[in-house]
Motif scaffolding. Structure first.
Motif, short mmCIF file in Angstrom:
data_model
loop_
_atom_site.label_atom_id
_atom_site.label_comp_id
_atom_site.label_asym_id
_atom_site.label_seq_id
_atom_site.Cartn_x
_atom_site.Cartn_y
_atom_site.Cartn_z
N LEU A 52 0.87 -1.18 0.00
CA LEU A 52 0.00 0.00 0.00
C LEU A 52 0.91 1.22 0.00
CD1 LEU A 52 -2.94 0.99 0.04
CD2 LEU A 52 -2.74 1.22 2.51
N LYS A 53 0.90 1.95 -1.10
CA LYS A 53 1.90 2.99 -1.32
C LYS A 53 1.22 4.34 -1.55
CE LYS A 53 4.64 -0.49 -3.68
NZ LYS A 53 5.82 -0.76 -4.48
N THR A 54 1.97 5.42 -1.27
CA THR A 54 1.47 6.74 -1.65
C THR A 54 2.04 7.09 -3.01
OG1 THR A 54 3.18 7.46 -0.12
CG2 THR A 54 0.94 8.01 0.45
N THR A 55 1.14 7.50 -3.89
CA THR A 55 1.57 7.98 -5.21
C THR A 55 0.99 9.37 -5.39
OG1 THR A 55 -0.38 7.34 -6.49
CG2 THR A 55 1.25 5.60 -6.03
N LYS A 56 1.28 10.01 -6.51
CA LYS A 56 0.73 11.35 -6.69
C LYS A 56 -0.78 11.32 -6.93
CE LYS A 56 2.35 11.79 -11.50
NZ LYS A 56 2.83 10.41 -11.70
N ARG A 57 -1.32 10.15 -7.14
CA ARG A 57 -2.78 10.04 -7.26
C ARG A 57 -3.45 9.71 -5.93
NH1 ARG A 57 -1.35 7.90 -12.58
NH2 ARG A 57 -2.43 9.18 -14.11
N GLY A 58 -2.64 9.40 -4.91
CA GLY A 58 -3.21 9.04 -3.61
C GLY A 58 -2.70 7.68 -3.16
N LEU A 59 -3.42 7.05 -2.24
CA LEU A 59 -3.00 5.73 -1.76
C LEU A 59 -3.30 4.69 -2.84
CD1 LEU A 59 -4.15 5.40 1.97
CD2 LEU A 59 -1.81 5.18 1.10
N ASP A 110 -9.63 6.69 -2.94
CA ASP A 110 -9.95 8.11 -3.03
C ASP A 110 -8.94 8.88 -3.90
OD1 ASP A 110 -12.07 7.60 -1.32
OD2 ASP A 110 -11.15 8.54 0.43
N PRO A 111 -8.70 8.42 -5.12
CA PRO A 111 -7.65 9.08 -5.93
C PRO A 111 -7.99 10.53 -6.23
CG PRO A 111 -8.96 7.61 -7.31
CD PRO A 111 -9.38 7.35 -5.88
N VAL A 112 -6.95 11.36 -6.26
CA VAL A 112 -7.15 12.78 -6.54
C VAL A 112 -7.18 13.05 -8.05
CG1 VAL A 112 -6.18 13.54 -4.36
CG2 VAL A 112 -4.69 13.32 -6.35
N ARG A 113 -6.75 12.05 -8.85
CA ARG A 113 -6.88 12.16 -10.30
C ARG A 113 -7.50 10.88 -10.82
NH1 ARG A 113 -1.09 13.51 -12.55
NH2 ARG A 113 -0.24 14.37 -10.63
N ALA A 114 -8.12 10.98 -11.99
CA ALA A 114 -8.83 9.83 -12.54
C ALA A 114 -7.89 8.64 -12.73
CB ALA A 114 -9.48 10.22 -13.86
N VAL A 115 -8.37 7.45 -12.36
CA VAL A 115 -7.58 6.22 -12.48
C VAL A 115 -8.44 5.12 -13.10
CG1 VAL A 115 -6.14 6.78 -10.48
CG2 VAL A 115 -8.23 5.43 -10.16
N ASP A 127 -13.56 15.96 -1.83
CA ASP A 127 -12.11 15.74 -1.71
C ASP A 127 -11.77 14.25 -1.68
OD1 ASP A 127 -13.45 15.89 0.81
OD2 ASP A 127 -11.55 16.02 1.87
N HIS A 128 -12.77 13.39 -1.71
CA HIS A 128 -12.54 11.94 -1.73
C HIS A 128 -13.12 11.30 -2.98
CE1 HIS A 128 -11.27 11.74 2.57
NE2 HIS A 128 -11.93 12.87 2.58
N ALA A 129 -14.30 11.75 -3.38
CA ALA A 129 -14.99 11.20 -4.54
C ALA A 129 -14.85 12.18 -5.68
CB ALA A 129 -16.47 10.98 -4.22
N ARG A 130 -14.11 11.79 -6.70
CA ARG A 130 -13.95 12.66 -7.86
C ARG A 130 -14.49 11.96 -9.09
NH1 ARG A 130 -9.58 16.57 -6.20
NH2 ARG A 130 -9.15 15.91 -4.06
N PRO A 131 -14.89 12.76 -10.08
CA PRO A 131 -15.44 12.15 -11.29
C PRO A 131 -14.33 11.62 -12.19
CG PRO A 131 -15.44 14.53 -11.49
CD PRO A 131 -14.93 14.22 -10.11
N GLY A 132 -14.70 10.79 -13.14
CA GLY A 132 -13.79 10.42 -14.23
C GLY A 132 -13.08 9.10 -14.09
N ASN A 133 -13.20 8.41 -12.93
CA ASN A 133 -12.54 7.12 -12.82
C ASN A 133 -13.26 6.08 -13.68
OD1 ASN A 133 -10.55 7.76 -10.68
ND2 ASN A 133 -12.39 8.19 -9.49
N ARG A 134 -12.50 5.08 -14.16
CA ARG A 134 -13.13 4.09 -15.03
C ARG A 134 -13.99 3.12 -14.20
NH1 ARG A 134 -12.65 -0.42 -18.44
NH2 ARG A 134 -10.87 -1.33 -17.35
N ALA A 169 -18.67 7.30 -12.80
CA ALA A 169 -17.89 6.09 -13.06
C ALA A 169 -18.30 5.54 -14.41
CB ALA A 169 -18.16 5.02 -12.01
N ARG A 170 -17.33 4.97 -15.14
CA ARG A 170 -17.69 4.25 -16.36
C ARG A 170 -18.38 2.96 -15.94
NH1 ARG A 170 -14.09 4.07 -20.75
NH2 ARG A 170 -13.04 5.84 -19.83
N GLN A 171 -17.85 2.38 -14.89
CA GLN A 171 -18.37 1.09 -14.41
C GLN A 171 -18.40 1.14 -12.89
OE1 GLN A 171 -16.13 -2.15 -16.33
NE2 GLN A 171 -16.59 -3.34 -14.51
N ALA A 172 -19.61 1.15 -12.32
CA ALA A 172 -19.74 1.24 -10.86
C ALA A 172 -19.97 -0.15 -10.29
CB ALA A 172 -20.90 2.15 -10.51
N GLN A 173 -19.29 -0.43 -9.19
CA GLN A 173 -19.50 -1.71 -8.51
C GLN A 173 -19.87 -1.44 -7.06
OE1 GLN A 173 -16.18 -4.45 -8.61
NE2 GLN A 173 -17.35 -6.07 -7.59
#
Ligand SMILES: [Zn+2]
Ligand SMILES: [Zn+2]
Length: 337
Positions: free
Chosen positions: A10-17, A27-32, A43-50, A71-75
């Motif tokens: 479990l790592k920190t990246t520029k997109r978050g954990l 809770d990525p800060v950029r779309a993933v 600040d936790h839920a952002r649009p654009g994730n697949r 979400a493109r695909q919500a689970q």
């Protein structure tokens, strides 16, 4: 896997954990490509994730806010259900923060990491209570993680609002409250205090109040504030987003007493900056006592602290033989205060 450390998976990246073996961002800060979202605050839920994994309530909140970009695909993953991603098992457990809010429980190679998201420990009539989960690493938020922050009882704050309404029957009471969570909790608390007359809403609060009601969180009679005479608001309670407290919108009210429901109302300067006459200290985040009690409850030998005042909990944990470190995550301007 001997020698595997939690920070290896479990790592920190520029997109978050990022949970590497599941290729899952929390809770990525950029779309993933694949995200798990703890709750609906911006600040936790952002649009654009697949692909987005979240509780059904959080997914509904994201759809209400973002439409198809949620979400493109919500689970949907209900509290307590588990899903396997690669060789990681993911579970969501109530965080007690807002409707749908969850802690993310990750299990991999015999280790368990719990990411709290935002949480509180006190009762909230709009969502299930935080459940402590024993773990090897607990990742805690730290919004109010200083010993000076000790939130008072929320019923007492509501009592002071209703006392002010009784004292100034010719004035309106305008209560600033964030649109997701704080507004609905404040409304429920006002109802529990016995106020059953209509409450008046700024239009920006309507959709999420409707969503809460559709999820069985009854809020009593709510009326739009728009299109009414100034005199109609005498002796009434009006709720609006914090940004509307001092703008043109509030001029429709007769000599309003300006209140605001927020954990930050403990800080006199913040109340003054907002032009708040009647601060109501109502927080959806753990205060110092709730936070330290939680570290004791989960019993993790290692704690990662993020999202606020990292130093004090890191010090507190260190004194008790808990390995603790501050995680710096970007993009964490708190929405709900
Ligand atoms: Zn939040
Ligand atoms: Zn937050």
């Amino acid at each position: 896997m001997a020698g595997l450390r939690p920070e290896d998976w479990l790592k920190t990246t520029k997109r978050g954990l990022w949970c590497a073996p599941a290729d899952l961002h929390i809770d990525p800060v950029r779309a993933v490509d694949r995200a798990v979202v703890t709750h609906g605050h911006a600040d936790h839920a952002r649009p654009g994730n697949r692909r987005v994994l979240a509780t059904p309530e959080t997914l509904a909140i994201m759809r209400a806010r973002y439409g198809d970009a949620a979400a493109r695909q919500a689970q949907a993953l209900a509290y307590g259900e588990a899903v396997d991603l690669g060789d990681v098992t993911v579970r969501l457990v109530p965080a007690g923060h807002v409707l749908g809010s969850a802690q993310v429980v990750l299990e991999h190679a015999g280790q368990r990491i719990v990411v709290s998201g935002d949480y509180k420990r006190r009762r909230d009539p709009t969502c299930p209570a935080f459940e402590p989960v024993a773990c090897d690493v607990f990742v805690t938020e730290a919004t109010f993680a200083l010993p000076v922050f000790r939130h008072p009882d929320d019923a007492g704050e509501i009592a002071s609002l209703l006392a002010s309404v009784a004292l100034f029957p010719e004035r309106a009471h305008l209560v600033g409250a964030y649109g997701l969570g704080k507004a609905q909790r404040t409304i429920r608390l006002i109802r529990e205090a016995g106020w059953d007359r209509p409450l008046y809403l700024h239009g920006a609060l309507q959709a999420l109040c409707d969503l809460y009601a559709a999820h069985g969180i009854g809020l009593g009679p709510l009326e739009p504030a728009a299109g009414r005479e100034r005199a109609d608001f005498a002796g009434e309670i009006v709720l609006a987003p914090p940004g509307s407290l001092t703008d043109r919108w509030s001029r429709r009210l007769p000599d309003p007493v300006t209140a605001m429901a927020s954990g930050w109302m403990r800080v006199r300067q913040r109340a003054k900056q907002r032009g708040v006459e009647l601060p109501l200290i109502i927080s959806d985040h753990a205060d110092w006592d709730e936070l330290t009690a939680t570290l004791e409850d989960v019993g993790a030998p290692e704690v990662w602290v993020t999202h606020g005042r990292e130093e004090a909990p890191v010090h507190w944990a260190g004194q008790r033989g808990i390995r603790a470190r501050a995680l710096s995550l970007i993009g964490r301007e708190d929405e709900d205060e």
